[in-house]
Design a protein around this motif. Sequence first.
Motif, PDB file in Angstrom:
ATOM      1  N   THR A 143       0.856  -1.185   0.000  1.00 12.35           N
ATOM      2  CA  THR A 143       0.000   0.000   0.000  1.00 12.35           C
ATOM      3  C   THR A 143       0.892   1.235   0.000  1.00 12.35           C
ATOM      4  N   GLU A 144       0.299   2.393   0.181  1.00 12.36           N
ATOM      5  CA  GLU A 144       1.069   3.630   0.276  1.00 12.36           C
ATOM      6  C   GLU A 144       1.664   3.817   1.665  1.00 12.36           C
ATOM      7  N   ASP A 145       1.310   2.959   2.604  1.00 15.11           N
ATOM      8  CA  ASP A 145       1.848   3.057   3.956  1.00 15.11           C
ATOM      9  C   ASP A 145       3.320   2.656   3.979  1.00 15.11           C
ATOM     10  N   ARG A 146       4.021   3.052   5.043  1.00 17.26           N
ATOM     11  CA  ARG A 146       5.436   2.738   5.200  1.00 17.26           C
ATOM     12  C   ARG A 146       5.621   1.781   6.377  1.00 17.26           C
ATOM     13  N   LYS A 147       6.495   0.806   6.200  1.00 16.14           N
ATOM     14  CA  LYS A 147       6.852  -0.106   7.290  1.00 16.14           C
ATOM     15  C   LYS A 147       8.206   0.308   7.842  1.00 16.14           C
ATOM     16  N   GLU A 148       8.274   0.450   9.157  1.00 12.50           N
ATOM     17  CA  GLU A 148       9.530   0.794   9.816  1.00 12.50           C
ATOM     18  C   GLU A 148       9.934  -0.334  10.756  1.00 12.50           C
ATOM     19  N   THR A 149      11.196  -0.751  10.677  1.00 10.84           N
ATOM     20  CA  THR A 149      11.714  -1.760  11.594  1.00 10.84           C
ATOM     21  C   THR A 149      12.937  -1.206  12.303  1.00 10.84           C
ATOM     22  N   GLY A 150      13.172  -1.705  13.509  1.00 11.90           N
ATOM     23  CA  GLY A 150      14.333  -1.250  14.253  1.00 11.90           C
ATOM     24  C   GLY A 150      14.318  -1.812  15.656  1.00 11.90           C
ATOM     25  N   ASN A 151      15.021  -1.122  16.549  1.00 12.93           N
ATOM     26  CA  ASN A 151      15.132  -1.542  17.943  1.00 12.93           C
ATOM     27  C   ASN A 151      15.055  -0.284  18.801  1.00 12.93           C
ATOM     28  N   MET A 152      14.051  -0.220  19.678  1.00  8.95           N
ATOM     29  CA  MET A 152      13.898   0.969  20.515  1.00  8.95           C
ATOM     30  C   MET A 152      13.296   0.568  21.861  1.00  8.95           C
ATOM     31  N   THR A 153      13.200   1.534  22.763  1.00  8.06           N
ATOM     32  CA  THR A 153      12.641   1.273  24.080  1.00  8.06           C
ATOM     33  C   THR A 153      11.159   0.951  23.971  1.00  8.06           C
ATOM     34  N   ASN A 154      10.764  -0.157  24.560  1.00  4.43           N
ATOM     35  CA  ASN A 154       9.356  -0.502  24.675  1.00  4.43           C
ATOM     36  C   ASN A 154       8.826   0.175  25.940  1.00  4.43           C
ATOM     37  N   PRO A 155       7.931   1.165  25.811  1.00  2.00           N
ATOM     38  CA  PRO A 155       7.456   1.873  26.997  1.00  2.00           C
ATOM     39  C   PRO A 155       6.836   0.959  28.047  1.00  2.00           C
ATOM     40  N   ALA A 156       6.285  -0.167  27.621  1.00  3.64           N
ATOM     41  CA  ALA A 156       5.624  -1.076  28.559  1.00  3.64           C
ATOM     42  C   ALA A 156       6.620  -1.843  29.422  1.00  3.64           C
ATOM     43  N   THR A 157       7.841  -2.061  28.894  1.00  3.71           N
ATOM     44  CA  THR A 157       8.831  -2.849  29.626  1.00  3.71           C
ATOM     45  C   THR A 157      10.052  -2.028  30.054  1.00  3.71           C
ATOM     46  N   GLY A 158      10.267  -0.902  29.389  1.00  9.40           N
ATOM     47  CA  GLY A 158      11.452  -0.098  29.666  1.00  9.40           C
ATOM     48  C   GLY A 158      12.718  -0.655  29.052  1.00  9.40           C
TER      49      GLY A 158
END
Length: 245
Positions: free
Chosen positions: A115-130
């Motif tokens: 679709t016209e949407d964009r997929k982003e992948t990576g590694n970042m802080t999960n606010p639920a777990t810290g």
Amino acid sequence: MLSKRISIQWPPQEAGENTSTMVIYSKEGHFVDVRIFLENYPVIEENPTSKFDDIFEWAMVGDEISLESTIPDTYKLQFTHEIDSLAIMKAINENLPLDQCLTEADVGTFWKTDTEDRKETGNMTNPATGKKEDYVEIWRSVSSVQHTPENEVREPADEEVTPLYVLRIDTDEFHGQMIRSGNWIQGILHDKKNSKVPLNVIRCYVKDSKWEYLINYSNFKFPVDFDGAKGDSITIDNVKWTCIE
């Protein structure tokens, strides 16, 4: 320039979305990113009494920086965190210096989708777990001029966005950024000396020629009616904002 998140996945969990996440960007790559829990949205709390953590998942101010991607048909962006609500609230809740709570800038790789949407992948802080975890996000660009909460309009390729400006403050007492893109504004102000309401947040759009607030969680008024150019300043509620773009 306006981007709304459609979903987020923390593998192996299923994709979902429990926030209203919107990012407003400027042409020079400045951004304001606000992620508010859907159960609290919209929120109007002038002189807030609710805890920030109970209303918002995350709120950020920073810059977008292009990086070289080694994967074909992708591009890579780094997102700095000049203001990071997770770091600020951790410092307050755990009585730690803010410098000890800051995290590294996030880096996301963007992929084409069907679709016209964009997929982003990576590694970042999960606010639920810290904790830093792998993620998959789906983003959609919407029109800064025509999009409304009731009527989603994707961003046309040739859209000319006006007005478009960035206001910033960075002093011993305050650190903040507000961006207007067309008919939308988001702003975050860090009140460094107020531990009860350290973060002030707005999100609003033009409705019937007036500003309609979807988020007004703040002890301060933001300069939403600013009408100037780069280098100009405006003071409101004893906060002096300067236009940097």
